[in-house]
Design an enzyme around this catalytic site. Structure first.
Site, mmCIF file in Angstrom:
data_model
loop_
_atom_site.group_PDB
_atom_site.id
_atom_site.type_symbol
_atom_site.label_atom_id
_atom_site.label_comp_id
_atom_site.label_asym_id
_atom_site.label_seq_id
_atom_site.Cartn_x
_atom_site.Cartn_y
_atom_site.Cartn_z
ATOM 1 N N HIS A 1 46.146 39.802 41.082
ATOM 2 C CA HIS A 1 46.632 39.309 39.798
ATOM 3 C C HIS A 1 47.420 38.020 40.007
ATOM 4 C CE1 HIS A 1 48.303 39.267 35.775
ATOM 5 N NE2 HIS A 1 49.527 39.236 36.282
ATOM 6 N N TYR B 1 45.161 49.729 44.059
ATOM 7 C CA TYR B 1 44.704 50.371 42.824
ATOM 8 C C TYR B 1 43.206 50.229 42.559
ATOM 9 C CZ TYR B 1 45.575 45.565 41.151
ATOM 10 O OH TYR B 1 45.609 44.195 41.009
ATOM 11 N N ARG C 1 38.167 39.764 38.119
ATOM 12 C CA ARG C 1 39.179 39.089 38.924
ATOM 13 C C ARG C 1 38.976 39.486 40.384
ATOM 14 N NH1 ARG C 1 44.264 41.860 38.186
ATOM 15 N NH2 ARG C 1 44.000 42.536 40.334
#
Length: 392
Positions: free
Chosen positions: A288, A297, A284
């Site tokens: 998100h 993160y 990805r």
């Protein structure tokens, strides 16, 4: 197919320790990644695969250009949707950036009579099924509940509840078997959804009833901020073994490999051989959703490493080196891409504003005091944004 098994890791007790007196330690040595099905390298070179080559052996230059076009246009309206959300035109958007090959490859493997159960990120599969992108954006704007007839395209409405669509797909597949149909069903879900109980239940039912369903897991490495290694101690495709049906890992950024492996799995399903789990190992590239900040993160190095495996660039290199496409093709596609972006942008801006109070409707058949109270509170909150000329 040949894959390397993940070595078992078992608790190890320190020498001389006794039960209950010393804490058990766990080895954390990471095993080698298993092999995956790949037909096209990141450099755009075709590699042979004795098991899956036959599923793309007859592909023409025109069809290869079609796959490239699908990925480019899908990425274009996805980028436009992200921009529209940032401009306040959409409430939310879940980008598929980086996952185009997994979706277009698997989507083009389907027959018209096959049925698709997506999550909320399958914009490329929707494109392959003929769903207009503006219908997708209308849902994320809050002005429709999907905007398309699922039975018109054999493409179910987007599913926000994580993992539940795998159960719906399994039930549908069991139904078409009873009807005597020879079509197949495919269910899309992510690595995060693989941890849901619904997915395990779907695996159980599909195996026991030999349902003609393909489970297509797009392992994009991150379930929001949770990495895959914190969800499973073995590669996800290996979970199929415990339920009694085959699993295979495919290079998720290789559109030819995704096309071939999905064709194989769908043929198994239609031939009465039951379910298959495909793990498309991809990444990805973006957030998100537009409410997420991936820089909190994960590092830039990881993204840069995956940018070198870009699915669109990979196929372009192959098209150029094989003389399957010339510069005129790419220029015409760029023009078409910009036209699509403009059409999507204008369509969204012409949509009505969503009814902010619709969320309170149809919660209870006869109304409810708590809902009435919340509606009043929300109305007061909305009114607080009025300017002086608006009568604040």
């Amino acid at each position: 197919m040949t894959v390397e098994s993940t070595a078992a890791r078992t608790p190890r007790r320190s020498a001389g320790s006794k039960a209950g007196t010393k804490r058990t330690t766990r080895t954390t040595k990471k095993s080698a990644e298993p092999a995956l099905v790949q037909l096209l390298t990141p450099e755009g070179k075709r590699v042979k695969n004795p098991e899956f080559d036959k599923y793309v052996a007859g592909i023409t230059a025109e069809e290869l250009r079609g796959l490239y076009r699908d990925m480019v246009l899908t990425r274009r309206f996805d980028a436009e949707a992200t921009s529209l959300q940032r401009q306040g035109e959409l409430g939310l958007w879940a980008s598929l950036l980086g996952q185009e090959a997994a979706q277009i490859g698997s989507g083009r493997a389907l027959r018209d009579d096959d049925y698709v159960f997506p999550t909320y990120r399958e914009h490329g599969v929707a494109w392959c099924r003929g769903v207009d992108p503006t219908n997708l954006l209308g849902m994320f704007r809050g002005v429709n509940n999907g905007g398309w007839d699922p039975n018109g395209n054999n493409f179910q409405l987007y599913t926000i509840v994580i993992g539940s669509q795998t159960l719906h797909a399994t039930g549908y597949a069991m139904g078409i078997t009873k009807d005597g149909a020879d079509s197949a069903v495919i269910a899309y879900f992510g690595d995060g959804a693989s941890s849901q109980g619904d997915v395990a239940e779907a695996f159980t039912f599909s195996a026991v009833y030999n349902a003609p369903v393909v489970f297509f897991c797009q392992n994009n490495q991150w379930a929001i901020s949770e990495p895959t290694e914190k969800q499973s101690r073995v590669p996800l495709y290996q979970r199929a073994q415990g339920f009694g049906f085959p699993g295979v890992r495919v290079d998720g950024n290789d559109v030819l490999a995704n096309l071939a492996v999905t064709k194989w799995a769908l043929e198994r399903a239609r031939g009465g051989e039951g379910p298959t789990l495909i793990e498309a190992f991809t990444y990805r590239m973006g957030a998100h959703t537009t409410s997420d900040d991936p820089t909190r993160y994960r590092g830039d190095e990881e993204r840069l490493a995956w940018e070198a495996k870009d699915p669109i660039l990979r196929l372009r290199r192959y098209l150029e080196s094989s003389n399957h496409a010339d510069e005129g093709f790419f220029e015409e596609l760029e023009t078409e891409s910009e036209a699509l972006g403009k059409r999507v942008r204008e369509a969204v801006r012409a949509m009505p504003d969503p009814d902010h109070f619709a969320i309170f409707e149809n919660v209870y058949a006869d109304g409810h005091a708590l809902v009435d109270e919340e509606r009043a509170q929300f109305a007061a909150y909305q009114a607080s944004f009025a300017d002086a000329d608006g009568g604040k």
